[in-house]
Design a protein around this motif. Structure first.
Motif, PDB file in Angstrom:
ATOM      1  N   LEU A  44      30.985   4.372  89.665  1.00 34.50           N
ATOM      2  CA  LEU A  44      31.606   3.714  88.514  1.00 34.50           C
ATOM      3  C   LEU A  44      32.569   2.636  88.980  1.00 34.50           C
ATOM      4  CD1 LEU A  44      32.214   3.338  85.535  1.00 34.50           C
ATOM      5  CD2 LEU A  44      33.842   5.251  85.674  1.00 34.50           C
ATOM      6  N   GLY A  45      33.326   2.906  90.039  1.00 40.57           N
ATOM      7  CA  GLY A  45      34.237   1.905  90.572  1.00 40.57           C
ATOM      8  C   GLY A  45      33.508   0.654  91.022  1.00 40.57           C
ATOM      9  N   GLN A  46      32.334   0.829  91.608  1.00 44.01           N
ATOM     10  CA  GLN A  46      31.530  -0.314  92.013  1.00 44.01           C
ATOM     11  C   GLN A  46      31.090  -1.129  90.798  1.00 44.01           C
ATOM     12  OE1 GLN A  46      28.325   1.186  94.480  1.00 44.01           O
ATOM     13  NE2 GLN A  46      29.739   2.415  95.694  1.00 44.01           N
ATOM     14  N   GLN A  47      30.730  -0.442  89.733  1.00 47.32           N
ATOM     15  CA  GLN A  47      30.346  -1.127  88.495  1.00 47.32           C
ATOM     16  C   GLN A  47      31.537  -1.877  87.904  1.00 47.32           C
ATOM     17  OE1 GLN A  47      28.553   1.721  85.794  1.00 47.32           O
ATOM     18  NE2 GLN A  47      27.222   2.538  87.403  1.00 47.32           N
ATOM     19  N   GLN A  48      32.704  -1.253  87.960  1.00 45.51           N
ATOM     20  CA  GLN A  48      33.905  -1.905  87.445  1.00 45.51           C
ATOM     21  C   GLN A  48      34.208  -3.178  88.230  1.00 45.51           C
ATOM     22  OE1 GLN A  48      36.486   1.470  87.984  1.00 45.51           O
ATOM     23  NE2 GLN A  48      36.385   2.067  85.830  1.00 45.51           N
ATOM     24  N   ALA A  49      34.086  -3.097  89.548  1.00 43.79           N
ATOM     25  CA  ALA A  49      34.327  -4.270  90.387  1.00 43.79           C
ATOM     26  C   ALA A  49      33.314  -5.368  90.089  1.00 43.79           C
ATOM     27  CB  ALA A  49      34.272  -3.879  91.861  1.00 43.79           C
ATOM     28  N   ALA A  50      32.059  -4.982  89.906  1.00 47.45           N
ATOM     29  CA  ALA A  50      31.002  -5.952  89.632  1.00 47.45           C
ATOM     30  C   ALA A  50      31.207  -6.654  88.289  1.00 47.45           C
ATOM     31  CB  ALA A  50      29.640  -5.265  89.666  1.00 47.45           C
ATOM     32  N   ALA A  51      31.901  -5.978  87.367  1.00 44.95           N
ATOM     33  CA  ALA A  51      32.139  -6.554  86.041  1.00 44.95           C
ATOM     34  C   ALA A  51      33.323  -7.511  86.013  1.00 44.95           C
ATOM     35  CB  ALA A  51      32.358  -5.432  85.026  1.00 44.95           C
ATOM     36  N   LEU A  52      34.162  -7.491  87.047  1.00 43.39           N
ATOM     37  CA  LEU A  52      35.374  -8.317  87.036  1.00 43.39           C
ATOM     38  C   LEU A  52      35.101  -9.818  86.937  1.00 43.39           C
ATOM     39  CD1 LEU A  52      37.977  -6.762  89.508  1.00 43.39           C
ATOM     40  CD2 LEU A  52      38.317  -7.309  87.088  1.00 43.39           C
ATOM     41  N   PRO A  53      34.131 -10.379  87.681  1.00 44.27           N
ATOM     42  CA  PRO A  53      33.917 -11.825  87.578  1.00 44.27           C
ATOM     43  C   PRO A  53      33.628 -12.299  86.162  1.00 44.27           C
ATOM     44  CG  PRO A  53      32.828 -10.975  89.528  1.00 44.27           C
ATOM     45  CD  PRO A  53      33.305  -9.786  88.758  1.00 44.27           C
ATOM     46  N   ASP A  54      32.826 -11.545  85.412  1.00 46.95           N
ATOM     47  CA  ASP A  54      32.556 -11.935  84.026  1.00 46.95           C
ATOM     48  C   ASP A  54      33.790 -11.732  83.155  1.00 46.95           C
ATOM     49  OD1 ASP A  54      29.954 -12.734  84.517  1.00 46.95           O
ATOM     50  OD2 ASP A  54      29.089 -10.795  83.969  1.00 46.95           O
ATOM     51  N   ALA A  55      34.525 -10.637  83.401  1.00 49.19           N
ATOM     52  CA  ALA A  55      35.728 -10.374  82.604  1.00 49.19           C
ATOM     53  C   ALA A  55      36.780 -11.453  82.799  1.00 49.19           C
ATOM     54  CB  ALA A  55      36.303  -9.006  82.973  1.00 49.19           C
ATOM     55  N   LEU A  56      36.813 -12.050  83.989  1.00 46.86           N
ATOM     56  CA  LEU A  56      37.812 -13.071  84.309  1.00 46.86           C
ATOM     57  C   LEU A  56      37.200 -14.469  84.373  1.00 46.86           C
ATOM     58  CD1 LEU A  56      39.785 -11.144  87.085  1.00 46.86           C
ATOM     59  CD2 LEU A  56      40.385 -11.393  84.671  1.00 46.86           C
ATOM     60  N   ALA A  57      36.055 -14.641  83.741  1.00 45.13           N
ATOM     61  CA  ALA A  57      35.339 -15.917  83.817  1.00 45.13           C
ATOM     62  C   ALA A  57      36.161 -17.076  83.268  1.00 45.13           C
ATOM     63  CB  ALA A  57      34.010 -15.821  83.073  1.00 45.13           C
ATOM     64  N   GLY A  58      37.073 -16.802  82.345  1.00 42.31           N
ATOM     65  CA  GLY A  58      37.897 -17.859  81.762  1.00 42.31           C
ATOM     66  C   GLY A  58      39.084 -18.258  82.615  1.00 42.31           C
ATOM     67  N   GLU A  59      39.301 -17.564  83.720  1.00 43.33           N
ATOM     68  CA  GLU A  59      40.434 -17.848  84.600  1.00 43.33           C
ATOM     69  C   GLU A  59      39.994 -18.752  85.756  1.00 43.33           C
ATOM     70  OE1 GLU A  59      43.458 -16.962  83.996  1.00 43.33           O
ATOM     71  OE2 GLU A  59      43.229 -15.362  82.501  1.00 43.33           O
ATOM     72  N   GLU A  60      40.737 -19.807  86.004  1.00 42.10           N
ATOM     73  CA  GLU A  60      40.456 -20.705  87.133  1.00 42.10           C
ATOM     74  C   GLU A  60      41.243 -20.220  88.351  1.00 42.10           C
ATOM     75  OE1 GLU A  60      38.325 -23.174  87.292  1.00 42.10           O
ATOM     76  OE2 GLU A  60      37.695 -23.011  85.188  1.00 42.10           O
ATOM     77  N   ILE A  61      40.735 -19.174  88.996  1.00 39.49           N
ATOM     78  CA  ILE A  61      41.442 -18.546  90.102  1.00 39.49           C
ATOM     79  C   ILE A  61      41.388 -19.446  91.331  1.00 39.49           C
ATOM     80  CG2 ILE A  61      41.532 -16.528  91.624  1.00 39.49           C
ATOM     81  CD1 ILE A  61      40.246 -14.924  89.317  1.00 39.49           C
ATOM     82  N   GLY A  62      42.572 -19.749  91.862  1.00 41.13           N
ATOM     83  CA  GLY A  62      42.648 -20.647  93.010  1.00 41.13           C
ATOM     84  C   GLY A  62      42.934 -19.964  94.323  1.00 41.13           C
ATOM     85  N   ALA A  63      43.373 -18.705  94.276  1.00 42.49           N
ATOM     86  CA  ALA A  63      43.622 -17.926  95.488  1.00 42.49           C
ATOM     87  C   ALA A  63      43.453 -16.454  95.142  1.00 42.49           C
ATOM     88  CB  ALA A  63      45.016 -18.189  96.052  1.00 42.49           C
ATOM     89  N   LEU A  64      42.927 -15.687  96.098  1.00 42.03           N
ATOM     90  CA  LEU A  64      42.577 -14.294  95.850  1.00 42.03           C
ATOM     91  C   LEU A  64      43.109 -13.425  96.983  1.00 42.03           C
ATOM     92  CD1 LEU A  64      40.940 -12.090  94.319  1.00 42.03           C
ATOM     93  CD2 LEU A  64      38.922 -12.858  95.599  1.00 42.03           C
ATOM     94  N   TYR A  65      43.851 -12.395  96.614  1.00 39.32           N
ATOM     95  CA  TYR A  65      44.460 -11.487  97.585  1.00 39.32           C
ATOM     96  C   TYR A  65      43.994 -10.053  97.326  1.00 39.32           C
ATOM     97  CZ  TYR A  65      47.887 -15.098  98.894  1.00 39.32           C
ATOM     98  OH  TYR A  65      48.503 -16.242  99.356  1.00 39.32           O
TER      99      TYR A  65
END
Length: 218
Positions: A31-52
């Protein structure tokens, strides 16, 4: 700057409600893997410039799909790892959980000299998280994502955000891959815009009782 504080995906220790804070820590459940895989779509509206991500495996695995989608390097930093449980490590009993949480939120309230049994104190915990936020600010990115952990996110936000207090942070759940969105800067301060998908303002909503890593308590 827009700061996205993201809790990692589900782990086996989350299912057992254990205080599992040591490195490298467990991987993600299916389930955690599925949650991680869903993050890019969930945050698609964010223009992320750096990732930690933190030095614990679960945050790096959670950040990987975001890195793949955005093309960003994951900057691994010890400063945003989970609050060290010290002598309470791998315990899940009520006394251990109460001690862990009450210590963490005492730091948020200003009692930063208090020490987790066998672990760090609030000065140390806040300093290390602050340092990574300062670094993120220094990148010049308008939006930065930090994949971190439930207790340290809640503790830090309660200590640093002007519109969130200890009562709010300690009673609002942050589920796996839940996101707290703040705006501001290290010099001007921070304000929470969203907490786990809910806008934060005069009507923040009804608090929910929550467990050691943000799981709702039945």
């Amino acid at each position: 700057m827009r700061l996205l504080l993201i809790r990692h995906g589900q782990t086996p220790s989350n299912l057992k409600h254990l205080l599992d804070t040591a490195e490298p820590g467990p991987a993600l459940t299916p389930l955690g893997q599925q949650q991680a895989a869903a993050l890019p779509d969930a945050l698609a509206g964010e223009e992320i410039g750096a990732l930690y991500a933190s030095t614990l495996l679960r945050t790096q695995l959670t950040a990987a799909p975001l890195a793949s989608r955005t093309g960003l390097e994951v900057r691994v930093r010890d400063g945003i790892r989970e609050l060290s449980a010290g002598d309470l490590e791998m315990r899940g009993d009520d006394l251990a959980i109460e001690t862990y949480l009450s210590t963490a939120f005492a730091w948020s309230a200003g009692n930063t000299e208090l020490r987790m049994p066998g672990g760090e104190n609030g000065v140390e915990a806040l300093r290390r998280f602050d340092a990574v936020v300062e670094e993120a600010w220094g990148t010049g990115a308008e939006t930065v994502a930090l994949v971190s952990h439930g207790a340290v996110i809640r503790m830090w936000v309660a200590a640093r955000a002007g519109n969130i207090d200890v009562d709010f942070a300690s009673t609002h759940a942050l589920q796996n891959t839940g996101v707290v969105i703040l705006t501001g800067s290290p010099t001007e301060g921070w304000r929470v815009q969203e907490w786990a998908g809910r806008s934060v303002g005069p009507e923040a909503g009804t608090p929910e009782e929550s467990g050691p890593a943000g799981e709702a308590v039945d």
